[in-house]
Design a protein around this motif. Sequence first.
Motif, PDB file in Angstrom:
ATOM      1  N   GLY A   1      16.917  14.290  10.615  1.00  0.00           N
ATOM      2  CA  GLY A   1      15.685  15.165  11.114  1.00  0.00           C
ATOM      3  C   GLY A   1      14.995  15.534  10.444  1.00  0.00           C
ATOM      4  N   ASN A   2      15.249  15.085   8.609  1.00  0.00           N
ATOM      5  CA  ASN A   2      14.403  15.679   7.582  1.00  0.00           C
ATOM      6  C   ASN A   2      13.530  14.635   7.405  1.00  0.00           C
ATOM      7  OD1 ASN A   2      16.177  17.020   6.096  1.00  0.00           O
ATOM      8  ND2 ASN A   2      17.845  15.511   5.581  1.00  0.00           N
ATOM      9  N   GLY A   3      12.442  14.748   6.837  1.00  0.00           N
ATOM     10  CA  GLY A   3      11.439  14.122   6.553  1.00  0.00           C
ATOM     11  C   GLY A   3      11.213  13.554   5.240  1.00  0.00           C
ATOM     12  N   TRP A   4      10.128  13.295   4.870  1.00  0.00           N
ATOM     13  CA  TRP A   4       9.533  12.037   4.046  1.00  0.00           C
ATOM     14  C   TRP A   4       8.511  12.264   3.512  1.00  0.00           C
ATOM     15  CZ3 TRP A   4       9.969  11.041   9.153  1.00  0.00           C
ATOM     16  CH2 TRP A   4       8.975  10.064   9.580  1.00  0.00           C
ATOM     17  N   ALA A   5       8.304  11.526   2.389  1.00  0.00           N
ATOM     18  CA  ALA A   5       7.436  11.610   1.756  1.00  0.00           C
ATOM     19  C   ALA A   5       6.748  10.004   1.294  1.00  0.00           C
ATOM     20  CB  ALA A   5       7.154  11.787   0.384  1.00  0.00           C
ATOM     21  N   VAL A   6       5.394   9.906   1.924  1.00  0.00           N
ATOM     22  CA  VAL A   6       4.614   8.677   1.630  1.00  0.00           C
ATOM     23  C   VAL A   6       3.758   8.633   0.855  1.00  0.00           C
ATOM     24  CG1 VAL A   6       3.197   6.289   2.840  1.00  0.00           C
ATOM     25  CG2 VAL A   6       5.098   8.407   4.505  1.00  0.00           C
ATOM     26  N   CYS A   7       3.993   7.704  -1.024  1.00  0.00           N
ATOM     27  CA  CYS A   7       2.550   7.795  -1.399  1.00  0.00           C
ATOM     28  C   CYS A   7       2.213   6.666  -1.360  1.00  0.00           C
ATOM     29  CB  CYS A   7       3.359   7.526  -2.931  1.00  0.00           C
ATOM     30  SG  CYS A   7       4.541   9.017  -3.284  1.00  0.00           S
ATOM     31  N   ASP A   8       0.700   6.990  -0.535  1.00  0.00           N
ATOM     32  CA  ASP A   8      -0.569   5.957  -0.785  1.00  0.00           C
ATOM     33  C   ASP A   8      -0.507   5.051  -2.010  1.00  0.00           C
ATOM     34  OD1 ASP A   8      -2.603   4.217  -0.567  1.00  0.00           O
ATOM     35  OD2 ASP A   8      -3.681   5.623   0.943  1.00  0.00           O
ATOM     36  N   LEU A   9      -0.388   3.943  -2.813  1.00  0.00           N
ATOM     37  CA  LEU A   9      -0.491   3.233  -4.081  1.00  0.00           C
ATOM     38  C   LEU A   9      -1.770   2.377  -3.963  1.00  0.00           C
ATOM     39  CD1 LEU A   9       3.164   1.596  -4.242  1.00  0.00           C
ATOM     40  CD2 LEU A   9       2.275   3.921  -5.029  1.00  0.00           C
ATOM     41  N   GLN A  10      -2.918   2.841  -3.011  1.00  0.00           N
ATOM     42  CA  GLN A  10      -3.607   2.774  -2.613  1.00  0.00           C
ATOM     43  C   GLN A  10      -5.181   3.785  -3.177  1.00  0.00           C
ATOM     44  OE1 GLN A  10      -4.725  -0.526   0.074  1.00  0.00           O
ATOM     45  NE2 GLN A  10      -3.662  -1.833  -1.046  1.00  0.00           N
ATOM     46  N   GLY A  11      -4.366   4.574  -1.939  1.00  0.00           N
ATOM     47  CA  GLY A  11      -5.539   5.851  -2.627  1.00  0.00           C
ATOM     48  C   GLY A  11      -5.254   6.697  -3.354  1.00  0.00           C
ATOM     49  N   GLY A  12      -4.104   6.335  -4.111  1.00  0.00           N
ATOM     50  CA  GLY A  12      -4.018   7.737  -5.054  1.00  0.00           C
ATOM     51  C   GLY A  12      -2.601   9.194  -4.176  1.00  0.00           C
ATOM     52  N   THR A  13      -2.655   8.841  -2.631  1.00  0.00           N
ATOM     53  CA  THR A  13      -2.277  10.113  -2.836  1.00  0.00           C
ATOM     54  C   THR A  13      -0.998  10.373  -2.249  1.00  0.00           C
ATOM     55  OG1 THR A  13      -4.095   9.765   0.016  1.00  0.00           O
ATOM     56  CG2 THR A  13      -4.750  10.740  -1.691  1.00  0.00           C
ATOM     57  N   VAL A  14      -0.433  11.180  -1.745  1.00  0.00           N
ATOM     58  CA  VAL A  14       0.731  11.123  -1.132  1.00  0.00           C
ATOM     59  C   VAL A  14       0.460  12.786   0.032  1.00  0.00           C
ATOM     60  CG1 VAL A  14       1.900  13.234  -2.452  1.00  0.00           C
ATOM     61  CG2 VAL A  14       3.625  11.937  -1.949  1.00  0.00           C
ATOM     62  N   THR A  15       1.539  12.071   1.222  1.00  0.00           N
ATOM     63  CA  THR A  15       2.004  13.119   2.110  1.00  0.00           C
ATOM     64  C   THR A  15       3.342  13.026   2.694  1.00  0.00           C
ATOM     65  OG1 THR A  15       1.822  11.543   3.515  1.00  0.00           O
ATOM     66  CG2 THR A  15      -0.671  11.789   3.247  1.00  0.00           C
ATOM     67  N   TYR A  16       2.975  14.479   3.636  1.00  0.00           N
ATOM     68  CA  TYR A  16       4.926  14.505   3.254  1.00  0.00           C
ATOM     69  C   TYR A  16       4.974  14.603   5.126  1.00  0.00           C
ATOM     70  CZ  TYR A  16       9.486  16.488   3.996  1.00  0.00           C
ATOM     71  OH  TYR A  16      10.504  16.805   4.310  1.00  0.00           O
ATOM     72  N   THR A  17       5.990  14.367   6.107  1.00  0.00           N
ATOM     73  CA  THR A  17       6.307  14.785   7.125  1.00  0.00           C
ATOM     74  C   THR A  17       7.509  15.733   7.228  1.00  0.00           C
ATOM     75  OG1 THR A  17       4.449  12.582   7.739  1.00  0.00           O
ATOM     76  CG2 THR A  17       6.282  13.958   9.383  1.00  0.00           C
ATOM     77  N   GLY A  18       7.232  16.766   7.165  1.00  0.00           N
ATOM     78  CA  GLY A  18       7.923  17.974   7.852  1.00  0.00           C
ATOM     79  C   GLY A  18       9.973  17.653   7.836  1.00  0.00           C
ATOM     80  N   GLY A  19      10.286  18.291   8.304  1.00  0.00           N
ATOM     81  CA  GLY A  19      11.916  18.306   8.197  1.00  0.00           C
ATOM     82  C   GLY A  19      12.603  19.504   7.103  1.00  0.00           C
TER      83      GLY A  19
ATOM     84  N   ARG B   1       0.797  -1.121  -0.003  1.00  0.00           N
ATOM     85  CA  ARG B   1       0.096   0.062   0.276  1.00  0.00           C
ATOM     86  C   ARG B   1       1.065   1.311  -0.205  1.00  0.00           C
ATOM     87  NH1 ARG B   1      -5.808   1.667   3.128  1.00  0.00           N
ATOM     88  NH2 ARG B   1      -5.891   3.918   1.612  1.00  0.00           N
ATOM     89  N   TYR B   2       2.265   0.971   1.111  1.00  0.00           N
ATOM     90  CA  TYR B   2       2.599   2.537   0.364  1.00  0.00           C
ATOM     91  C   TYR B   2       4.480   2.614   0.359  1.00  0.00           C
ATOM     92  CZ  TYR B   2      -0.996   3.866   4.533  1.00  0.00           C
ATOM     93  OH  TYR B   2      -1.854   3.947   4.382  1.00  0.00           O
ATOM     94  N   LEU B   3       4.451   3.653  -0.167  1.00  0.00           N
ATOM     95  CA  LEU B   3       5.589   3.736  -0.848  1.00  0.00           C
ATOM     96  C   LEU B   3       6.435   5.006   0.373  1.00  0.00           C
ATOM     97  CD1 LEU B   3       8.011   2.804  -2.997  1.00  0.00           C
ATOM     98  CD2 LEU B   3       7.150   4.544  -3.483  1.00  0.00           C
ATOM     99  N   SER B   4       7.337   4.677   0.568  1.00  0.00           N
ATOM    100  CA  SER B   4       7.996   6.074   1.392  1.00  0.00           C
ATOM    101  C   SER B   4       9.418   6.539   0.524  1.00  0.00           C
ATOM    102  CB  SER B   4       9.068   5.549   2.577  1.00  0.00           C
ATOM    103  OG  SER B   4       7.291   5.231   3.485  1.00  0.00           O
ATOM    104  N   ILE B   5       9.778   7.898  -0.396  1.00  0.00           N
ATOM    105  CA  ILE B   5      10.789   8.009  -0.157  1.00  0.00           C
ATOM    106  C   ILE B   5      11.490   9.264   0.811  1.00  0.00           C
ATOM    107  CG2 ILE B   5      11.843   9.930  -1.848  1.00  0.00           C
ATOM    108  CD1 ILE B   5       9.132   9.185  -3.827  1.00  0.00           C
ATOM    109  N   TYR B   6      12.812   9.000   1.831  1.00  0.00           N
ATOM    110  CA  TYR B   6      13.135   9.649   3.367  1.00  0.00           C
ATOM    111  C   TYR B   6      14.332  10.414   2.208  1.00  0.00           C
ATOM    112  CZ  TYR B   6      13.947   4.892   4.869  1.00  0.00           C
ATOM    113  OH  TYR B   6      14.236   4.564   5.069  1.00  0.00           O
ATOM    114  N   PRO B   7      15.630  11.104   3.117  1.00  0.00           N
ATOM    115  CA  PRO B   7      16.371  11.345   3.064  1.00  0.00           C
ATOM    116  C   PRO B   7      17.413  11.151   4.155  1.00  0.00           C
ATOM    117  CG  PRO B   7      14.954  13.288   3.541  1.00  0.00           C
ATOM    118  CD  PRO B   7      14.154  12.618   3.456  1.00  0.00           C
ATOM    119  N   GLN B   8      18.883  10.261   4.217  1.00  0.00           N
ATOM    120  CA  GLN B   8      18.786   9.980   4.720  1.00  0.00           C
ATOM    121  C   GLN B   8      19.424  10.578   6.295  1.00  0.00           C
ATOM    122  OE1 GLN B   8      23.018   8.566   2.864  1.00  0.00           O
ATOM    123  NE2 GLN B   8      23.772   7.800   4.612  1.00  0.00           N
ATOM    124  N   ALA B   9      19.626  11.897   5.867  1.00  0.00           N
ATOM    125  CA  ALA B   9      19.898  12.118   7.211  1.00  0.00           C
ATOM    126  C   ALA B   9      19.178  12.964   8.438  1.00  0.00           C
ATOM    127  CB  ALA B   9      20.284  14.000   6.780  1.00  0.00           C
TER     128      ALA B   9
END
Length: 86
Positions: free
Chosen positions: A33-51, A23-31
């Motif tokens: 304290g940086n946030g990441w993007a989470v793609c909902d592959l069933q719902g078709g939405t993306v959320t971003y968590t701070g950073g 269902r979910y695919l995450s893209i996030y930096p190695q450093a």
Amino acid sequence: FQTASVTTNSYTFTVYAKANGIRYLSIYPQAAGNGWAVCDLQGGTVTYTGGANYSSSSMTSVGNGWYRCSLTRTATASDGLYFGQQ
């Protein structure tokens, strides 16, 4: 997970993905304290968590259940980026 080494610059990291049992695919930096993007592959939405150094994230349907998931941010010379299923 995969990593990509980068130099100081603004980058857009893009992954093409299809749900196929995941269902979910995450893209996030190695450093830390940086946030990441989470793609909902069933719902078709993306959320971003701070950073730090974040510019934008997006998710676009490209047909037949496939999505283009992207995260744009300014990387540092020692930075890397991970992506993987969640």
